[in-house]
Scaffold this active site. Structure first.
Site, PDB file in Angstrom:
ATOM      1  CD  GLU A 288       7.549  16.655  -0.839  1.00 10.94           C
ATOM      2  OE1 GLU A 288       8.555  17.386  -0.985  1.00 10.94           O
ATOM      3  OE2 GLU A 288       7.612  15.426  -0.726  1.00 10.94           O
ATOM      4  CB  CYS A 359      -4.718  -7.914 -25.685  1.00  8.95           C
ATOM      5  SG  CYS A 359      -5.218  -7.502 -27.361  1.00  8.95           S
TER       6      CYS A 359
END
Length: 448
Positions: A288, A359
């Site tokens: 996978e 920020c």
């Protein structure tokens, strides 16, 4: 920056991907912008399939959608004949809305909710990867209530530690994923699965981690799961029909990375299964891959904003994105390469640090990057951002999540629209007790 897939520098000195000029893409769709090289995605899928065909063993390749999941991506997976792994109701819903065949969907996750299990049962998905005893009991009960008999694999923890960041190690003994091999937990899980009235046990699954560059961990894990298979045969008379070896195959992000090609992983896994399952019927091998299919196919485009020079220390170049569109550097110190897409042929003569606009001091995308002298308005292209960027994108500081385009043969198709300012407040509600001063909703702003 190393070019990947269809990437090249065109006659204008601009980065070009899929036959599309990156500077024009930034102008047309805005930045930040995820650009996905569709041809490279398809090529990677085909490499896994071709490699397995050479082994002569029965196999299945499923795309791990957690790496990058959109409806358009699900269509590509279907067109290339792969199966699909999902880990949430959102990924499952995306696949179903895209028309992906439910019988080719596998459902992963260590804490599937009752709603998610019922949704998957109702959709008729092909298989569940059962992660723990709670899920085993719950799935059996819900399947019985719905008159279903789903196929399952048991995820086992092989006790294999690989050389990668601790946040993306998953196969070690101390893991929240899967049934442990030590202490008889996995054998007990086999017994309970066989006793379940509404489940069909097809085999085993394991996953040892992500961004792995060698085959040794896979060989070791295969050997341990083969030992479990032999014990299950001796004690319970059970033989697995399927063995899912997981994914985690690494890619190149920066020069020091030394990934091996998909063919080498497939050859090593097939060889290990043949040797370790000696004396048992060989199971069908499943893998996978996620990152190794889409990782190198992605490029994120940014527009340069402010430039701050701290004399004798560092020059910061801030872009209009950051940890909201690529959380990986802040999350586990991921490293990337980049170039100026609009001045790709100019000599890199200065060292800068690429900062985001959030920020947070930790909002740094790339430390100490060599670039030509950077100017406000330049277009910065960061390579290998196809995996775990869009899928981890967030609205911190109320930034809008970027658009996604697929490029191929000179055409650019918008597959995810950029969020609007209205999208950011669309789910907000103000309680009635706060409505003494009515809110008009503010101006209707059209901002790209």
């Amino acid at each position: 920056m190393r070019l990947h897939g269809t990437g090249r520098i065109n006659e204008r000195g601009h980065l070009e991907i899929g036959g599309c000029d990156a500077v024009e893409l930034a102008r047309r769709f805005g930045t930040p912008l995820y650009v996905m090289d569709e041809e490279l995605i398809r090529e990677q899928m085909r490499r896994y399939v071709a490699a397995f065909r050479k082994t002569g063993l029965p196999f299945q390749v499923a795309y791990a959608s957690k790496a990058f999941c959109t409806m358009a991506m699900c269509r590509v997976v279907e067109e290339e004949g792969l199966h699909l792994d999902v880990v949430s109701d959102g990924e499952l819903y995306t696949a179903l809305r895209a028309g992906f065949p439910p019988e080719s969907i596998h459902f992963h996750g260590n804490n599937k909710t009752p709603f998610e299990l019922e949704m998957a049962l109702d959709a008729g998905i092909g298989l569940f990867i059962v992660d723990n005893f709670t899920e085993l009991e719950m799935l059996d009960r819900l399947a019985g209530e719905k008159g279903k008999r789903p196929r399952i694999l048991l995820r086992v923890t092989p006790g294999v530690e690989v050389s990668t960041h601790q946040y993306i190690q998953t196969g070690q003994e101390d893991s929240r994923f899967g049934f442990g091999l030590s202490g008889g937990q996995a054998v007990r899980a086999v017994k309970e699965a066989l006793q379940a009235r509404h489940l069909v046990l097809e085999g085993f699954h394991c996953h040892i981690g992500s961004q792995i560059f060698g085959t040794g961990g896979y060989r070791l894990a295969v050997g341990k799961v083969a030992a479990l298979a032999k014990e299950a045969r001796e004690r319970l008379g059970y033989l697995p029909r399927i063995f899912n070896v997981g994914g985690g195959f690494g890619i190149r992000y920066v020069e020091k990375d030394r990934p091996i090609p998909p063919e080498a992983f497939v050859e090593a896994i097939a060889d290990a299964v043949r040797k370790s399952f000696d004396g048992l019927p060989l199971p069908e091998i499943w893998v996978e891959p996620g990152r190794s299919i889409v990782g190198e196919a992605g490029t994120t485009l940014y527009t340069v904003g402010t430039v701050k020079d701290v004399p004798g220390i560092r020059k910061y170049v801030s872009v209009d994105g950051g940890m909201t569109d690529n959380l990986r550097p802040a999350l586990y110190q991921a490293q990337y390469e980049a170039m100026l897409a609009n001045r790709a042929l100019e000599d890199p003569t200065e060292t800068v640090t690429i900062a985001g606009k959030c920020c947070e001091s930790g909002d740094v995308l790339i430390w100490d990057l060599k670039l030509p002298p950077v100017r406000t308005g330049d277009i910065l292209a960061v390579s290998c951002t196809g995996a775990y960027t869009y899928s981890m994108a967030n609205n911190y500081n109320r930034n809008r999540r970027p658009a996604v385009v697929f490029v191929r043969n000179g055409e650019a198709d918008l597959v995810v629209e950029r969020e609007t300012l209205e999208d950011l407040v669309g789910k907000d509600r103000i309680p009635g007790r706060m409505r003494g001063n009515p809110v008009s909703g503010g101006p209707a702003l059209e901002v790209r």
